[in-house]
Design an enzyme around this catalytic site. Structure first.
Site, PDB file in Angstrom:
ATOM      1  NE  ARG A  44      -1.842   1.892   3.573  1.00  0.00           N
ATOM      2  CZ  ARG A  44      -1.859   1.774   4.900  1.00  0.00           C
ATOM      3  NH1 ARG A  44      -2.596   0.850   5.483  1.00  0.00           N
ATOM      4  NH2 ARG A  44      -1.134   2.576   5.652  1.00  0.00           N
TER       5      ARG A  44
ATOM      6  CG  HIS B 159      -6.464   2.601   6.451  1.00  0.00           C
ATOM      7  ND1 HIS B 159      -6.723   1.351   5.936  1.00  0.00           N
ATOM      8  CD2 HIS B 159      -7.612   3.018   7.037  1.00  0.00           C
ATOM      9  CE1 HIS B 159      -7.976   1.017   6.221  1.00  0.00           C
ATOM     10  NE2 HIS B 159      -8.538   2.013   6.881  1.00  0.00           N
TER      11      HIS B 159
ATOM     12  CE1 TYR C 142       0.717   2.678   8.920  1.00  0.00           C
ATOM     13  CE2 TYR C 142      -0.489   4.365  10.113  1.00  0.00           C
ATOM     14  CZ  TYR C 142      -0.338   3.577   9.005  1.00  0.00           C
ATOM     15  OH  TYR C 142      -1.217   3.692   7.959  1.00  0.00           O
TER      16      TYR C 142
HETATM   17  C1  LIG Z   1     -15.178  -6.207  10.704  1.00  0.00           C
HETATM   18  C2  LIG Z   1     -14.386  -4.937  10.684  1.00  0.00           C
HETATM   19  N1  LIG Z   1     -13.588  -4.627  11.738  1.00  0.00           N
HETATM   20  C3  LIG Z   1     -12.898  -3.473  11.735  1.00  0.00           C
HETATM   21  C4  LIG Z   1     -12.971  -2.601  10.691  1.00  0.00           C
HETATM   22  C5  LIG Z   1     -12.188  -1.300  10.721  1.00  0.00           C
HETATM   23  N2  LIG Z   1     -11.123  -1.363   9.718  1.00  0.00           N
HETATM   24  C6  LIG Z   1     -11.263  -0.746   8.528  1.00  0.00           C
HETATM   25  S1  LIG Z   1      -9.980  -1.023   7.514  1.00  0.00           S
HETATM   26  C7  LIG Z   1      -9.171  -1.972   8.651  1.00  0.00           C
HETATM   27  C8  LIG Z   1      -7.853  -2.609   8.290  1.00  0.00           C
HETATM   28  C9  LIG Z   1      -7.991  -3.575   7.180  1.00  0.00           C
HETATM   29  O1  LIG Z   1      -6.763  -4.017   6.713  1.00  0.00           O
HETATM   30  P1  LIG Z   1      -6.602  -5.015   5.512  1.00  0.00           P
HETATM   31  O2  LIG Z   1      -7.612  -6.091   5.594  1.00  0.00           O
HETATM   32  O3  LIG Z   1      -5.187  -5.430   5.452  1.00  0.00           O
HETATM   33  O4  LIG Z   1      -7.012  -4.187   4.230  1.00  0.00           O
HETATM   34  P2  LIG Z   1      -6.355  -2.857   3.640  1.00  0.00           P
HETATM   35  O5  LIG Z   1      -7.146  -1.698   4.210  1.00  0.00           O
HETATM   36  O6  LIG Z   1      -4.933  -2.824   4.007  1.00  0.00           O
HETATM   37  O7  LIG Z   1      -6.571  -2.951   2.180  1.00  0.00           O
HETATM   38  C10 LIG Z   1      -9.915  -2.038   9.821  1.00  0.00           C
HETATM   39  C11 LIG Z   1      -9.493  -2.748  11.049  1.00  0.00           C
HETATM   40  C12 LIG Z   1     -13.822  -2.960   9.625  1.00  0.00           C
HETATM   41  N3  LIG Z   1     -13.992  -2.161   8.569  1.00  0.00           N
HETATM   42  N4  LIG Z   1     -14.517  -4.129   9.638  1.00  0.00           N
END
Ligand SMILES: Cc1ncc(C[n+]2csc(CCOP(=O)(O)OP(=O)(O)O)c2C)c(N)n1
Lengths: 369, 329
Positions: free
Chosen positions: A260, A264, A273
């Site tokens: 990425r 975020h 971080y």
């Molecule tokens: C069930 C759930 N828990 C928490 C969140 C909050 N949240 C949004 S994005 C994220 C991180 C996700 O990381 P990843 O799966 O690696 O995907 P990326 O954003 O890096 O593409 C979190 C914890 C959420 N959207 N859904």
């Protein structure tokens, strides 16, 4: 089959065709892709990157609510989404899939409309089977399994693609879905875009498993690891996986190894971080640079063409955004209209009350259909 | 006509629906070969094949997520959660997706799913087998919630739910599955979602209840009226929790001036809270006594030895009836 069953995630083998300079390093892989398709893919990758840059600017001006950028992940997203057959295959995405939305045919103005806060933007146009962004992580996998059940049951020929991040791979639903899809032999491609970060949580704090792909093995699902920044490898693999599913072999799992490059979301600052040297190193693997070098080397792209494309796409994005900004408002009835098939009396009453506070706004938009 | 109990009524409705619509898919834990732990789906796999009625792995979150996908792809999934409170993992998909996808896709992807599950206590069960959390679902936009009490309603409401274009949750009172039988018409018919039904008509007090409390209320009313021949009580079975039949209840309260709501779910933030608040908003001037309720207490549902402490009983209902009839401002 040149990949499925041949590359072994337990040996941590990764499929790669281009090195990070854009040179072909693996001549053993056969695949068929025309120059036109390559150029088209590159243009979408570039558009998505430019869109991220553009949206960052307007977001800082307070003209866009928020968005989650695909920067760094364009190669795999464009490869799988452009390989889908329109109106036949399905995409059950997460929220970080801008490049995939573009490649699957969703107009950029709809995407922008969504991020300005109008839900019509999340509605895919007629003839495109793409679900609206899914915010709850993990559930897109189970919805994909259900969609695929429908394809098989109704004797349709669609394949369902679904995607989550490395963080999302910790959700129980991910395993539940692969298990179900495997039990029913369903045509679904489970994808993980492993971009190494889940907000501020690094990959190393999400899992101790050897890699993500091995997580599919327990459900009996064949899995592959692909260099997700290498468009050619992604494209070759996705062609094989689509064929595998269409031929009735059940689900398959792909881990795209990527990074990425952006934050975020637009309200996040990765400098807090993310180790600087890690990021600097990751930039050397930028999928756009790689693809461009390869196309230039092939003699079908040039600096001049790039400059023209950049300015053309910038103008296009500007017009589309201005359109979205103008069309983002909707009348109060819109938030009552889609809760049930027919409005129950209590909603009719509540809407009547709400209307006395919000004068009718005729600027009703139904998306670009 | 056929004489059926509630569980047979479920079974017959599913059979008719699967016969009528090829898109109806029935699944859940143990529902295939065995026909479910309560036998609601008995015989369906044999008749319609494993593709249409199957045992699912124990993954409740997936059940609803997959059902959403199926429904978006034009199927009609009817999912069984084996026990309401053991299906908590499905709440993420019920609350977060099932009720929202229609709106999220601005009508492009409706998710007409039926989720059925046993609910409620009085069955001497283990922990987490007696819950009545209908308010959780009723609180969620986009979902319809049904709690039938008779075989006639169970069959007709289940068929209406399968016919509906919206997601519907049917909570089936476990205690009533085999409690009594009733004559039920053969073949296809529906009971409209959102309409309550009179069990008794009367002039002096309205009692609104649903599920297994319809039986307790009936006994209480009969006993009260036999001792107080000048009082008549209107007993209403709500049948649908959301949308609830506001019209019938307001009209009844306007006639009787007194309201009692009875349910076994915990008192606070419950279906009775909603009904009483609405009656106060819309029929306050007609009231001869403050609306009251007889409900479960705000406690974790006790195991068998303490089960009756929690539940509304005939005696508790009678005491509330007395308070209401004798109330003076
Ligand atoms: C069930 C759930 N828990 C928490 C969140 C909050 N949240 C949004 S994005 C994220 C991180 C996700 O990381 P990843 O799966 O690696 O995907 P990326 O954003 O890096 O593409 C979190 C914890 C959420 N959207 N859904």
């Amino acid at each position: 089959m040149q990949f499925i069953g041949k590359y072994d995630p337990l040996k941590n083998e990764k499929i790669q065709i281009l090195d990070n300079q854009g040179n072909i390093i693996n001549n053993n892989i056969e695949f068929d892709i025309s120059d036109e398709t390559l150029i088209e893919a590159y243009k979408i990758m570039n558009l998505s990157r430019k869109q991220d840059e553009f949206q960052n600017i307007v977001q800082r001006q307070g003209r866009l609510l928020s968005f989650l950028s695909s920067s760094g992940q364009e190669a795999c997203e464009v490869a799988y989404a452009m390989s889908m057959e329109k109106g036949v295959d399905w995409l059950s995405p997460g929220y970080r899939n801008n490049a995939a939305w573009l490649a699957s045919g969703i107009p950029v103005r709809n995407i922008m409309l969504y991020w300005t806060g109008n839900e019509f933007g999340g509605q895919s146009p007629e003839g495109i089977n793409v679900l609206p962004p899914n915010i709850i992580i993990g559930s897109q996998y189970s919805q994909a399994a259900g969609l695929a059940f429908g394809e098989k049951y109704l004797n349709k020929k669609g394949v369902v693609l679904t995607t989550t991040g490395d963080g999302g791979m910790s959700e129980g639903e991910v395993y539940e879905s692969m298990n179900f899809a495997q039990l029913h032999n369903l045509p679904v491609i489970f994808i993980c875009e492993n971009n190494k970060w889940a907000i501020s949580t690094p990959y190393s704090k999400s899992t101790k498993s050897l890699n993500i792909a091995v997580k599919a093995i327990a459900s009996g699902t064949p899995s592959l690891i692909v260099d997700g920044n290498d468009f050619l490898a992604c494209y070759a693999v996705i062609q094989e996986c689509l064929k595998f599913c269409r031929e009735g072999n059940g689900p398959v799992f792909i881990e795209f190894d990527t990074y990425r490059l952006g934050a975020h979301s637009s309200s996040d600052n990765p400098d807090v971080y993310r180790p600087k040297d890690e990021f600097e190193k990751a930039k050397l693997d930028d999928p756009l640079t790689r693809m461009k070098n390869y196309l230039v080397e092939k003699g079908i792209w040039s600096k001049k063409k790039q400059e023209a494309l950049d300015s053309e796409q910038f103008e296009f994005l500007k017009t589309e955004f201005e359109w979205a900004e103008k069309n983002k408002d909707y009348p109060v009835s819109d938030v009552f209209d889609y809760i049930y098939d027919q409005k129950p009396d209590f909603l009719v009453e509540q809407l009547a009350e709400a209307k006395t506070f919000y004068p009718d706004n005729e600027n009703k938009f139904g998306g670009d259909k | 006509m056929k004489t059926l109990n509630n569980i047979k009524a479920v079974n017959e409705a599913l059979d008719i629906a699967m016969e009528k619509w090829n898109e109806v898919i029935v699944f859940g834990e143990d529902v295939g070969y065995e026909g479910g732990v309560f036998r609601a789906t008995e015989g369906l796999q044999k008749k319609y094949g494993e593709e249409r009625c199957f045992d699912a792995p124990i993954s409740e979150s997936l059940f609803i997520g997959a059902a959403i996908g199926m429904a978006m792809n034009k199927l009609k999934p009817v999912v069984e959660l084996q026990f309401l409170e053991l299906g908590m993992a499905s709440l993420q998909n019920i609350l977060g997706h099932m009720g929202r996808v229609r709106n999220r896709s601005r009508g492009k992807y409706p998710a007409p799913i039926v989720v059925r599950t046993p609910m409620g206590g009085g069955i001497r069960a283990l922990e987490l087998h007696s819950g009545a959390i209908e308010a959780v679902f009723a609180h969620t936009p986009g979902i319809k919630v049904i709690i039938p009490s008779t075989p006639y309603d169970t069959k007709g409401l289940l068929l209406a739910a399968i016919e509906s274009n919206d997601p519907v949750i049917i909570l089936e009172p476990t205690k009533l599955y085999r409690a009594f039988k009733q004559e039920v018409p053969e073949g296809y018919y529906t009971v409209p979602i959102g309409e309550a039904a009179y069990i008794f008509e009367g002039n002096d007090l309205t009692i609104v209840t649903y599920g297994s409390q319809t039986v307790d209320c009936q006994k209480a009313v009969e006993e009260y009226e036999s001792k107080n021949p000048n009082v008549t009580i209107e007993l209403i079975d709500l049948r649908t929790i959301k949308p609830w039949d506001k019209k019938m209840i307001i009209e009844s309260v306007k006639k009787t001036g007194r309201l009692l709501v009875v349910h076994e779910a915990v008192k606070s933030f419950s279906v009775s809270s909603e009904i009483i608040a609405t009656v106060n908003e819309e029929a306050f001037g007609y009231l001869k006594a403050p609306p009251m309720r007889c409900t479960g207490y705000d406690i974790v549902i006790p195991l068998e030895s303490g089960e009756t402490y929690h539940q509304p009983t005939k005696e508790k209902i009678l005491s509330k009836i007395n308070q209401l009839i004798e109330y003076e401002f």
